[in-house]
Scaffold this motif. Structure first.
Motif, PDB file in Angstrom:
ATOM      1  N   TYR A   1     -36.150   8.750 -86.269  1.00 32.82           N
ATOM      2  CA  TYR A   1     -36.042   8.570 -84.814  1.00 32.82           C
ATOM      3  C   TYR A   1     -37.383   8.859 -84.111  1.00 32.82           C
ATOM      4  N   GLU A   2     -38.242   9.678 -84.779  1.00 32.62           N
ATOM      5  CA  GLU A   2     -39.532  10.013 -84.179  1.00 32.62           C
ATOM      6  C   GLU A   2     -40.564   8.898 -84.358  1.00 32.62           C
ATOM      7  N   ILE A   3     -40.355   8.014 -85.328  1.00 30.44           N
ATOM      8  CA  ILE A   3     -41.318   6.928 -85.541  1.00 30.44           C
ATOM      9  C   ILE A   3     -40.727   5.564 -85.171  1.00 30.44           C
ATOM     10  N   ALA A   4     -39.465   5.559 -84.738  1.00 23.80           N
ATOM     11  CA  ALA A   4     -38.782   4.291 -84.450  1.00 23.80           C
ATOM     12  C   ALA A   4     -39.548   3.447 -83.434  1.00 23.80           C
ATOM     13  N   GLU A   5     -40.073   4.078 -82.410  1.00 19.80           N
ATOM     14  CA  GLU A   5     -40.806   3.339 -81.381  1.00 19.80           C
ATOM     15  C   GLU A   5     -42.050   2.687 -81.967  1.00 19.80           C
ATOM     16  N   ASP A   6     -42.743   3.402 -82.856  1.00 18.80           N
ATOM     17  CA  ASP A   6     -43.941   2.831 -83.492  1.00 18.80           C
ATOM     18  C   ASP A   6     -43.583   1.619 -84.361  1.00 18.80           C
ATOM     19  N   VAL A   7     -42.485   1.740 -85.126  1.00 24.54           N
ATOM     20  CA  VAL A   7     -42.043   0.642 -85.991  1.00 24.54           C
ATOM     21  C   VAL A   7     -41.639  -0.565 -85.150  1.00 24.54           C
ATOM     22  N   ASP A   8     -40.907  -0.288 -84.072  1.00 23.41           N
ATOM     23  CA  ASP A   8     -40.466  -1.371 -83.188  1.00 23.41           C
ATOM     24  C   ASP A   8     -41.668  -2.081 -82.557  1.00 23.41           C
ATOM     25  N   LYS A   9     -42.642  -1.301 -82.123  1.00 22.54           N
ATOM     26  CA  LYS A   9     -43.800  -1.857 -81.427  1.00 22.54           C
ATOM     27  C   LYS A   9     -44.674  -2.707 -82.342  1.00 22.54           C
ATOM     28  N   ILE A  10     -44.951  -2.232 -83.557  1.00 26.42           N
ATOM     29  CA  ILE A  10     -45.878  -2.959 -84.426  1.00 26.42           C
ATOM     30  C   ILE A  10     -45.233  -4.234 -85.000  1.00 26.42           C
ATOM     31  N   THR A  11     -43.913  -4.248 -85.091  1.00 29.98           N
ATOM     32  CA  THR A  11     -43.249  -5.437 -85.647  1.00 29.98           C
ATOM     33  C   THR A  11     -42.762  -6.402 -84.565  1.00 29.98           C
ATOM     34  N   LYS A  12     -42.886  -6.009 -83.308  1.00 25.96           N
ATOM     35  CA  LYS A  12     -42.413  -6.860 -82.214  1.00 25.96           C
ATOM     36  C   LYS A  12     -43.193  -8.180 -82.200  1.00 25.96           C
ATOM     37  N   ASP A  13     -42.472  -9.260 -81.962  1.00 28.27           N
ATOM     38  CA  ASP A  13     -43.068 -10.609 -81.922  1.00 28.27           C
ATOM     39  C   ASP A  13     -43.670 -11.008 -83.269  1.00 28.27           C
ATOM     40  N   CYS A  14     -43.221 -10.374 -84.335  1.00 29.13           N
ATOM     41  CA  CYS A  14     -43.705 -10.708 -85.679  1.00 29.13           C
ATOM     42  C   CYS A  14     -42.546 -11.243 -86.535  1.00 29.13           C
ATOM     43  N   VAL A  15     -42.894 -11.995 -87.549  1.00 28.95           N
ATOM     44  CA  VAL A  15     -41.937 -12.331 -88.598  1.00 28.95           C
ATOM     45  C   VAL A  15     -41.934 -11.165 -89.581  1.00 28.95           C
ATOM     46  N   PHE A  16     -40.749 -10.644 -89.889  1.00 34.32           N
ATOM     47  CA  PHE A  16     -40.618  -9.514 -90.807  1.00 34.32           C
ATOM     48  C   PHE A  16     -40.679 -10.051 -92.238  1.00 34.32           C
ATOM     49  N   VAL A  17     -41.690  -9.578 -93.007  1.00 31.76           N
ATOM     50  CA  VAL A  17     -41.910 -10.081 -94.367  1.00 31.76           C
ATOM     51  C   VAL A  17     -41.823  -8.929 -95.353  1.00 31.76           C
ATOM     52  N   ALA A  18     -41.137  -9.170 -96.475  1.00 30.61           N
ATOM     53  CA  ALA A  18     -41.085  -8.164 -97.539  1.00 30.61           C
ATOM     54  C   ALA A  18     -40.693  -8.847 -98.840  1.00 30.61           C
ATOM     55  N   HIS A  19     -40.933  -8.159 -99.932  1.00 30.18           N
ATOM     56  CA  HIS A  19     -40.515  -8.641-101.245  1.00 30.18           C
ATOM     57  C   HIS A  19     -39.069  -8.202-101.440  1.00 30.18           C
ATOM     58  N   ASN A  20     -38.129  -9.182-101.582  1.00 28.58           N
ATOM     59  CA  ASN A  20     -36.681  -8.906-101.474  1.00 28.58           C
ATOM     60  C   ASN A  20     -36.403  -8.410-100.055  1.00 28.58           C
ATOM     61  N   VAL A  21     -36.670  -9.282 -99.094  1.00 24.96           N
ATOM     62  CA  VAL A  21     -36.693  -8.892 -97.681  1.00 24.96           C
ATOM     63  C   VAL A  21     -35.391  -8.296 -97.183  1.00 24.96           C
ATOM     64  N   ASN A  22     -34.247  -8.770 -97.683  1.00 25.02           N
ATOM     65  CA  ASN A  22     -32.976  -8.276 -97.145  1.00 25.02           C
ATOM     66  C   ASN A  22     -32.795  -6.782 -97.373  1.00 25.02           C
ATOM     67  N   PHE A  23     -33.361  -6.272 -98.467  1.00 27.48           N
ATOM     68  CA  PHE A  23     -33.247  -4.835 -98.722  1.00 27.48           C
ATOM     69  C   PHE A  23     -34.003  -4.039 -97.657  1.00 27.48           C
ATOM     70  N   ASP A  24     -35.302  -4.280 -97.532  1.00 23.87           N
ATOM     71  CA  ASP A  24     -36.119  -3.522 -96.570  1.00 23.87           C
ATOM     72  C   ASP A  24     -35.604  -3.711 -95.140  1.00 23.87           C
ATOM     73  N   TYR A  25     -35.283  -4.963 -94.810  1.00 21.47           N
ATOM     74  CA  TYR A  25     -34.839  -5.277 -93.443  1.00 21.47           C
ATOM     75  C   TYR A  25     -33.539  -4.559 -93.107  1.00 21.47           C
ATOM     76  N   ASN A  26     -32.573  -4.606 -94.012  1.00 20.26           N
ATOM     77  CA  ASN A  26     -31.272  -3.992 -93.716  1.00 20.26           C
ATOM     78  C   ASN A  26     -31.332  -2.474 -93.693  1.00 20.26           C
ATOM     79  N   ILE A  27     -32.212  -1.879 -94.509  1.00 23.85           N
ATOM     80  CA  ILE A  27     -32.376  -0.419 -94.458  1.00 23.85           C
ATOM     81  C   ILE A  27     -32.966  -0.013 -93.102  1.00 23.85           C
TER      82      ILE A  27
END
Length: 480
Positions: free
Chosen positions: A72-98
């Protein structure tokens, strides 16, 4: 498209599922026009102990994250850096859903377009032995020095993504993957979209298989394609692991739900698939028996534990037993009190059956009442006859049959409408013999007790009216 920002992301967690899985480390690198333009990384305190096997894999332990910020203390940072971006990961559904789950736990929504580098690499670099991040890096010479840490895996994924960009300079494959609007966007990383599109919408059983073709999970469905799509969209630890292990999906059409249920049960007992919850052993059935009471009246009794000299029928739920006894009461004008439907009453006062025969009030001769019971028992006897249950086939030009040998499931088959029967025993030319089981008993019992309209062909000398001999019944069942 070239100005789109891609947030390449990797996380380490406390486990390998989705639910109850917490982040221990996160790294995000934003790529635009093939270059890294922003970066964020942090250890994360999961507020729970890190399992030893995870510590051995990642090197992250409880002491390392003890003073790290909670999500909860870093949520704002994560939200801000990924905003307006395509979320990319290897096996993306895992990282994205977590990450989505972490945001949800603090009452916030996280929604981004997703791109999976496993699927992208399969499109652009086909034919590799394995598409795990480590094996891809080895195959195409990408440095990957700090494996199983968010920073090291994220850097390797960025390099892999840049390599993919060089092979897709016009973003054609990337655009296709981003524009998917079907279940294909939820496909397991090792499963081909073209194989999904070929799945039928008919009734049958289906098999999730591993890379060696061994069944991992077996299920049945009225619409195989829709049911498999729903599996792809479930977000549970068990389903995630199944999707990661799935390389192919096979199926077997049955044409009807009864045969699908029977085949599912048979195949689970044959293969014991890893991801099928063990079939629960059916509880001890309700047995329908009868005895002559002190008045000389033959009285029906439903029980689960007694040993009785006669057993007329078995039921696997009390509801099925009660409904069947209510039917017998009304069909043969019996007394609810003497059919196991009421106890502790002097006279019948059933909420549903108002046409009591009067046996409880001595309004009918005992011999006459017992004759009615005998007719009911004759009716029950038909359930133990050898017969064929005729159902829909896999196409409009065939019918399927389920063979009951003395009331027990013994096999199935399919018969084309063009076949002309000369003798009832010819069904054996089409029979696929099967072993009976307690699960099959339960499935058939429920079907016989609840199916309102049965197409049933007696066999082995069962008596039928002369005008409806067995051959004519075959003709009526299979050709109309």
């Amino acid at each position: 498209m070239k100005d789109v920002k891609f947030a390449i992301t990797d996380i380490e967690t406390t486990g390998s599922g989705i639910k109850e899985n917490k982040i221990t480390e996160i790294c995000i690198m934003v790529v635009q026009n093939g270059e890294v333009i922003d970066e964020y990384s942090s250890l994360v305190n999961p507020s729970q102990s890190i399992p030893l096997y995870i510590e051995s894999l990642t090197g992250i332990n409880d002491e390392m994250v003890g003073n790290a910020p909670q999500f909860y203390e870093i949520a704002e940072d994560v939200d801000k850096i990924t905003k307006d971006c395509v979320f990319v990961a290897h096996n993306v559904n895992f990282d994205y859903n977590i990450i989505r789950s972490e945001f949800s736990s603090i009452g916030k929504e996280f929604k981004r377009k997703r791109l999976c580098t496993v699927r992208l690499t399969k499109k652009l670099i086909p034919g590799l032995f394995s598409y795990s991040l480590g094996n891809i890096c080895t195959s195409i010479n990408i440095p990957h020095p700090d494996r199983h840490r968010a920073g090291g895996d994220c850097e390797a994924t960025v390099t892999l993504f840049q390599r993919c960009l060089s092979l897709d300079p016009e973003y054609e494959e990337i655009t296709k993957l981003l524009n998917q609007r079907t279940a294909a966007s939820y496909l397991p990383p090792n499963f081909k979209r073209s194989d999904f599109e070929k799945l039928p919408t008919s009734t049958g059983v289906y098999f999730f298989k591993d890379k060696d073709g061994i069944p991992l999970y077996i299920g049945k469905a009225k619409n195989i394609k829709n049911r498999i799509k729903s599996h792809f969209q479930e977000r549970t630890n068990r389903k995630y692991k199944l999707m990661q292990a799935t390389y192919s999906i096979d199926y077997e059409l049955t044409g009807n739900e009864l045969l699908a249920l029977l085949r599912e049960s048979e195949l689970i007992l044959k293969y014991y698939p890893k991801f099928n919850k063990a079939q629960k052993k059916p509880g001890r059935p309700y047995t329908l028996t009868s005895y002559h009471n002190q008045k000389g009246i033959e009285q029906f009794v439903l029980h689960k534990n007694r040993i009785a000299p006669v057993s007329w029928m078995k039921f696997y739920t009390r509801d099925e037993a009660i409904k069947f006894m209510e039917f017998l009461c009304e069909e043969f004008e019996l007394c609810p009190k003497y059919c196991g439907l009421q106890s502790g009453v002097k006279y019948c006062d059933h909420y549903k059956i108002t046409s009591c025969s009067g046996a409880c009030r001595n309004e009918i001769d005992t011999e006459e009442y017992n004759d009615r019971v005998a007719k009911a028992i004759d009716y029950i006897g038909q359930f133990d006859d050898s017969c064929l249950l005729v159902e829909k086939g896999r196409t409009s030009k065939e019918k399927s049959f389920i063979y009951l040998n003395r009331g027990r499931y013994a096999g199935y088959g399919f018969i084309d409408h063009s076949y002309e029967f000369k003798h009832s025993e010819e069904f054996r030319n089409f029979l696929i013999p099967q072993k009976n089981s307690s699960y099959a008993d339960r499935i058939v019992s429920r079907y016989l007790n609840t199916k309102k309209e049965l197409v049933k062909i007696p066999l082995n000398g069962s008596e039928t009216p002369a005008e409806n001999d067995t051959e004519k019944l075959f003709e009526k069942a299979f050709y109309l």
